[in-house]
Design a protein around this motif. Structure first.
Motif, PDB file in Angstrom:
ATOM      1  N   GLY A 125      -3.699  15.001  -2.164  1.00 25.48           N
ATOM      2  CA  GLY A 125      -2.497  15.231  -1.359  1.00 25.48           C
ATOM      3  C   GLY A 125      -2.729  14.931   0.112  1.00 25.48           C
ATOM      4  N   GLY A 126      -3.871  15.363   0.636  1.00 26.95           N
ATOM      5  CA  GLY A 126      -4.196  15.080   2.035  1.00 26.95           C
ATOM      6  C   GLY A 126      -4.332  13.589   2.301  1.00 26.95           C
ATOM      7  N   LEU A 127      -4.966  12.870   1.400  1.00 24.65           N
ATOM      8  CA  LEU A 127      -5.113  11.423   1.570  1.00 24.65           C
ATOM      9  C   LEU A 127      -3.761  10.712   1.481  1.00 24.65           C
ATOM     10  N   ILE A 128      -2.891  11.169   0.598  1.00 18.77           N
ATOM     11  CA  ILE A 128      -1.563  10.567   0.482  1.00 18.77           C
ATOM     12  C   ILE A 128      -0.763  10.808   1.761  1.00 18.77           C
ATOM     13  N   VAL A 129      -0.839  12.013   2.291  1.00 19.15           N
ATOM     14  CA  VAL A 129      -0.149  12.299   3.555  1.00 19.15           C
ATOM     15  C   VAL A 129      -0.690  11.391   4.655  1.00 19.15           C
ATOM     16  N   PHE A 130      -2.004  11.208   4.714  1.00 19.23           N
ATOM     17  CA  PHE A 130      -2.600  10.317   5.705  1.00 19.23           C
ATOM     18  C   PHE A 130      -2.062   8.892   5.563  1.00 19.23           C
ATOM     19  N   MET A 131      -1.934   8.430   4.323  1.00 19.35           N
ATOM     20  CA  MET A 131      -1.465   7.057   4.095  1.00 19.35           C
ATOM     21  C   MET A 131       0.004   6.871   4.452  1.00 19.35           C
ATOM     22  N   MET A 136       0.830  -1.207   0.000  1.00 18.32           N
ATOM     23  CA  MET A 136       0.000   0.000   0.000  1.00 18.32           C
ATOM     24  C   MET A 136       0.864   1.256   0.000  1.00 18.32           C
ATOM     25  N   ASN A 137       1.985   1.223   0.702  1.00 15.69           N
ATOM     26  CA  ASN A 137       2.904   2.366   0.667  1.00 15.69           C
ATOM     27  C   ASN A 137       3.473   2.546  -0.729  1.00 15.69           C
ATOM     28  N   THR A 138       3.770   1.456  -1.409  1.00 19.34           N
ATOM     29  CA  THR A 138       4.261   1.532  -2.784  1.00 19.34           C
ATOM     30  C   THR A 138       3.195   2.112  -3.699  1.00 19.34           C
ATOM     31  N   ARG A 139       1.961   1.687  -3.508  1.00 20.79           N
ATOM     32  CA  ARG A 139       0.863   2.225  -4.320  1.00 20.79           C
ATOM     33  C   ARG A 139       0.666   3.712  -4.059  1.00 20.79           C
ATOM     34  N   ALA A 140       0.825   4.130  -2.821  1.00 18.70           N
ATOM     35  CA  ALA A 140       0.711   5.561  -2.503  1.00 18.70           C
ATOM     36  C   ALA A 140       1.804   6.342  -3.229  1.00 18.70           C
ATOM     37  N   GLY A 141       3.007   5.780  -3.287  1.00 17.18           N
ATOM     38  CA  GLY A 141       4.091   6.418  -4.039  1.00 17.18           C
ATOM     39  C   GLY A 141       3.764   6.521  -5.514  1.00 17.18           C
ATOM     40  N   SER A 142       3.190   5.464  -6.072  1.00 22.40           N
ATOM     41  CA  SER A 142       2.778   5.497  -7.485  1.00 22.40           C
ATOM     42  C   SER A 142       1.681   6.523  -7.700  1.00 22.40           C
TER      43      SER A 142
END
Length: 173
Positions: A88-94, A46-52
């Motif tokens: 951006g907010g959701l990515i920061v949360f993840m 999931m962290n990898t997907r957030a990076g993508s």
């Protein structure tokens, strides 16, 4: 020389000893560890997907945003910018490292509880207790993973809506 046990006596644990080793409990413990390892892999994926998602969002917004903003700011431009900040907010949360995952045991606690205590524990008792603890840890981790999964899903939907808003802004609709 000590006499060897005969017949059915070989399967009995030695009285007062630590020879109690039930292979079924060892198997259950190994499966619990395997489940916890799988759960850790899910978090890493999931962290990898957030990076993508960061890359895809940056690429789409730089490509489409530049073209759309050349005509000035309209309703669709504001919608796209709002969606961009939401993503951006959701990515920061993840990706923010405040989540309290439990993927391993504290060695000091294990030594205190199972080895250095008043009565040393058998391997079967340790396997049983640790398998149950892993189950509780997995349930705790799963609540966090579910929240992150939902955030990822919302961010992906927002990205699609963001792209659509930029395209509508470029089309002048």
């Amino acid at each position: 020389m000590a006499a060897r046990p005969h017949g059915g006596e070989s399967n009995r644990p030695v009285a007062g000893g630590l020879d109690d080793d039930d292979p079924r409990l060892a198997f259950i413990y190994q499966e619990a560890v395997r489940g916890l390892t799988h759960q850790q892999t899910v978090v890493e994926n999931m962290n990898t997907r957030a990076g993508s998602l960061i890359f895809a969002t940056a690429f789409a917004n730089s490509l489409l945003g530049g073209a759309a903003l050349s005509n000035g700011l309209g309703v669709w431009d504001w919608a796209a910018v709002t969606l961009l900040f939401s993503i951006g907010g959701l990515i920061v949360f993840m990706l923010w490292p405040y989540h309290q995952y439990t993927f391993r045991f504290d060695p000091e606690e294990l030594l205190h509880h199972y080895v250095d205590g008043d009565k040393p524990t058998t391997m079967s008792a340790m396997h049983r207790a640790l398998a149950l603890r892993i189950k509780a840890d997995m349930a705790s981790n799963w609540r966090i993973i579910q929240r992150l999964r939902m955030a990822l899903q919302f961010a992906l939907v927002f990205l699609l809506l963001d792209i659509l808003a930029w395209l509508l802004a470029i089309a002048g609709v």
